[in-house]
Design a protein around this motif. Sequence first.
Motif, PDB file in Angstrom:
ATOM      1  N   THR A 167       0.846  -1.195   0.000  1.00  0.00           N
ATOM      2  CA  THR A 167       0.000   0.000   0.000  1.00  0.00           C
ATOM      3  C   THR A 167       0.880   1.242   0.000  1.00  0.00           C
ATOM      4  O   THR A 167       1.923   1.284   0.664  1.00  0.00           O
ATOM      5  N   ALA A 168       0.448   2.258  -0.747  1.00  0.00           N
ATOM      6  CA  ALA A 168       1.249   3.479  -0.853  1.00  0.00           C
ATOM      7  C   ALA A 168       0.353   4.659  -1.201  1.00  0.00           C
ATOM      8  O   ALA A 168      -0.734   4.494  -1.768  1.00  0.00           O
ATOM      9  N   ARG A 169       0.827   5.849  -0.835  1.00  0.00           N
ATOM     10  CA  ARG A 169       0.124   7.085  -1.195  1.00  0.00           C
ATOM     11  C   ARG A 169       0.463   7.456  -2.638  1.00  0.00           C
ATOM     12  O   ARG A 169       1.626   7.459  -3.045  1.00  0.00           O
ATOM     13  N   CYS A 170      -0.584   7.785  -3.400  1.00  0.00           N
ATOM     14  CA  CYS A 170      -0.429   8.239  -4.781  1.00  0.00           C
ATOM     15  C   CYS A 170      -1.074   9.617  -4.922  1.00  0.00           C
ATOM     16  O   CYS A 170      -1.705  10.122  -3.988  1.00  0.00           O
ATOM     17  N   ASP A 171      -0.955  10.201  -6.089  1.00  0.00           N
ATOM     18  CA  ASP A 171      -1.556  11.519  -6.320  1.00  0.00           C
ATOM     19  C   ASP A 171      -3.073  11.488  -6.185  1.00  0.00           C
ATOM     20  O   ASP A 171      -3.694  12.489  -5.804  1.00  0.00           O
ATOM     21  N   ASP A 172      -3.685  10.349  -6.491  1.00  0.00           N
ATOM     22  CA  ASP A 172      -5.152  10.251  -6.469  1.00  0.00           C
ATOM     23  C   ASP A 172      -5.662   9.434  -5.287  1.00  0.00           C
ATOM     24  O   ASP A 172      -6.781   8.932  -5.330  1.00  0.00           O
ATOM     25  N   GLY A 173      -4.856   9.278  -4.247  1.00  0.00           N
ATOM     26  CA  GLY A 173      -5.305   8.543  -3.064  1.00  0.00           C
ATOM     27  C   GLY A 173      -4.374   7.398  -2.718  1.00  0.00           C
ATOM     28  O   GLY A 173      -3.163   7.480  -2.934  1.00  0.00           O
ATOM     29  N   VAL A 174      -4.937   6.330  -2.205  1.00  0.00           N
ATOM     30  CA  VAL A 174      -4.155   5.159  -1.806  1.00  0.00           C
ATOM     31  C   VAL A 174      -4.169   4.135  -2.932  1.00  0.00           C
ATOM     32  O   VAL A 174      -5.213   3.869  -3.529  1.00  0.00           O
ATOM     33  N   GLY A 175      -2.990   3.585  -3.219  1.00  0.00           N
ATOM     34  CA  GLY A 175      -2.880   2.543  -4.233  1.00  0.00           C
ATOM     35  C   GLY A 175      -2.302   1.277  -3.638  1.00  0.00           C
ATOM     36  O   GLY A 175      -1.636   1.296  -2.603  1.00  0.00           O
ATOM     37  N   VAL A 176      -2.595   0.150  -4.273  1.00  0.00           N
ATOM     38  CA  VAL A 176      -2.035  -1.146  -3.876  1.00  0.00           C
ATOM     39  C   VAL A 176      -1.253  -1.672  -5.071  1.00  0.00           C
ATOM     40  O   VAL A 176      -1.788  -1.779  -6.181  1.00  0.00           O
ATOM     41  N   PHE A 177       0.015  -2.028  -4.835  1.00  0.00           N
ATOM     42  CA  PHE A 177       0.924  -2.403  -5.916  1.00  0.00           C
ATOM     43  C   PHE A 177       1.417  -3.839  -5.727  1.00  0.00           C
ATOM     44  O   PHE A 177       1.779  -4.231  -4.614  1.00  0.00           O
ATOM     45  N   VAL A 178       1.406  -4.593  -6.815  1.00  0.00           N
ATOM     46  CA  VAL A 178       1.925  -5.956  -6.801  1.00  0.00           C
ATOM     47  C   VAL A 178       3.429  -5.901  -7.052  1.00  0.00           C
ATOM     48  O   VAL A 178       3.869  -5.438  -8.110  1.00  0.00           O
ATOM     49  N   VAL A 179       4.187  -6.372  -6.084  1.00  0.00           N
ATOM     50  CA  VAL A 179       5.651  -6.302  -6.162  1.00  0.00           C
ATOM     51  C   VAL A 179       6.213  -7.702  -5.964  1.00  0.00           C
ATOM     52  O   VAL A 179       5.854  -8.397  -5.014  1.00  0.00           O
ATOM     53  N   GLU A 180       7.079  -8.123  -6.875  1.00  0.00           N
ATOM     54  CA  GLU A 180       7.763  -9.403  -6.706  1.00  0.00           C
ATOM     55  C   GLU A 180       8.654  -9.326  -5.468  1.00  0.00           C
ATOM     56  O   GLU A 180       9.371  -8.330  -5.272  1.00  0.00           O
ATOM     57  N   ARG A 181       8.629 -10.370  -4.661  1.00  0.00           N
ATOM     58  CA  ARG A 181       9.422 -10.353  -3.425  1.00  0.00           C
ATOM     59  C   ARG A 181      10.909 -10.134  -3.704  1.00  0.00           C
ATOM     60  O   ARG A 181      11.589  -9.415  -2.967  1.00  0.00           O
ATOM     61  N   GLY A 182      11.414 -10.726  -4.769  1.00  0.00           N
ATOM     62  CA  GLY A 182      12.845 -10.620  -5.057  1.00  0.00           C
ATOM     63  C   GLY A 182      13.199  -9.528  -6.037  1.00  0.00           C
ATOM     64  O   GLY A 182      14.320  -9.519  -6.579  1.00  0.00           O
ATOM     65  N   ALA A 183      12.309  -8.576  -6.277  1.00  0.00           N
ATOM     66  CA  ALA A 183      12.576  -7.520  -7.246  1.00  0.00           C
ATOM     67  C   ALA A 183      13.678  -6.585  -6.762  1.00  0.00           C
ATOM     68  O   ALA A 183      13.929  -6.451  -5.558  1.00  0.00           O
ATOM     69  N   ASP A 184      14.338  -5.935  -7.708  1.00  0.00           N
ATOM     70  CA  ASP A 184      15.356  -4.945  -7.357  1.00  0.00           C
ATOM     71  C   ASP A 184      14.722  -3.824  -6.542  1.00  0.00           C
ATOM     72  O   ASP A 184      13.622  -3.356  -6.856  1.00  0.00           O
TER      73      ASP A 184
END
Length: 372
Positions: A167-184
């Motif tokens: 979960t993160a703050r975006c310009d238009d509110g709160v967003g949920v982002f799919v992130v690979e566990r081992g991503a850079d």
Amino acid sequence: MDFAFTEEQQMLQDSIRRYLESGYGLEHRARIIAGDEGWSPRTWAELAELGLLALDIDEDDGGIGAGPVGTMLVSQATGAGLLVEPFHSSAVLATRVVSLLAQGERRGQLLDALGSGEAIAVLAHEEGDGWDAPLETTAVSEGEGWHLRGRKACVYHAPMAHWLLVTARCDDGVGVFVVERGADGVDLRAVRTLDGQRAADIALDARLPPDARLGAGDATAALEQSLDRGIAALCADALGVLDRILTATVQYARDRAQFGTPIGRFQALQHRMADMYMQVEQARSMTYCATSACLQDDPASRREAVSAAKVIVGQAARRVGQEAIQLHGGMGMTDELDVSHCFKRLLAFELRMGTTDEHLRRYREAAQADAA
């Protein structure tokens, strides 16, 4: 209020109880906890075969569609079995987030992977500054993608997850982002929780593709619904632990003899066990109440009922757990008895997804807003 369950719902709970009782004893669980991974892929695959990982996926999406009540019943069984696999984190909380936010072809791909057990996802939301603290993690649109920066604290089962739902703050509110566990740009510091489960503190400074965000627009309402249902299911998990520790304590009082008689015949101890029973029944009623509220469309009532349940179950967890240890004596703290494992899980519950004090404050604010 009628708390009777249908035959299908009761069969669902009984099936997982039988599975855990037959193949998930304390010795087996101890080997899992002592292992490097801290979970059993074989157990996870068996849960998938039983259909439990698709429990909270709607029938239109190929799942069972058991809803909050079915999830509550299974969570009671997983709590009583002291399951350490990520059922709550992935099959309940993360799956609900995906169900509410994901769209199109990707929705089917994510839900199919989660329901089949092929993938594990966890919601990375708390940042260590309090359950209801404002989000500090940010996601900024850069070029054709996103730049995600922030930190998350004690994310249960993150070390074994394929995807982190951040979960993160975006310009238009709160967003949920799919992130690979081992991503850079994703740094995990694995920790072992009080009750032997695995979690991680996460530092994020990652660049993500444009389709990393689930859904469009502010995800606050979907996130709040998912979190409330997750808390209700977590209360059900704790209720299962409370049932187990109470049963073990009563049986111990029947078996343990002192001065030539079972200690369960001493009136002072009978009063203490009666109080434990009342605490467990209050926790049961509030868990059912929170689950019922999750079936309604009123966010304010749901929020109020869920926080009230977290408070009552949290208070019962501390009181019943401490009484059980005292009635067992020093041996109650040893790993040979399930009482010690139940006690640790109840302590961890009280701190997970908001402390008792935090939810007491949240309940008070919700009640005041409702009165106004």
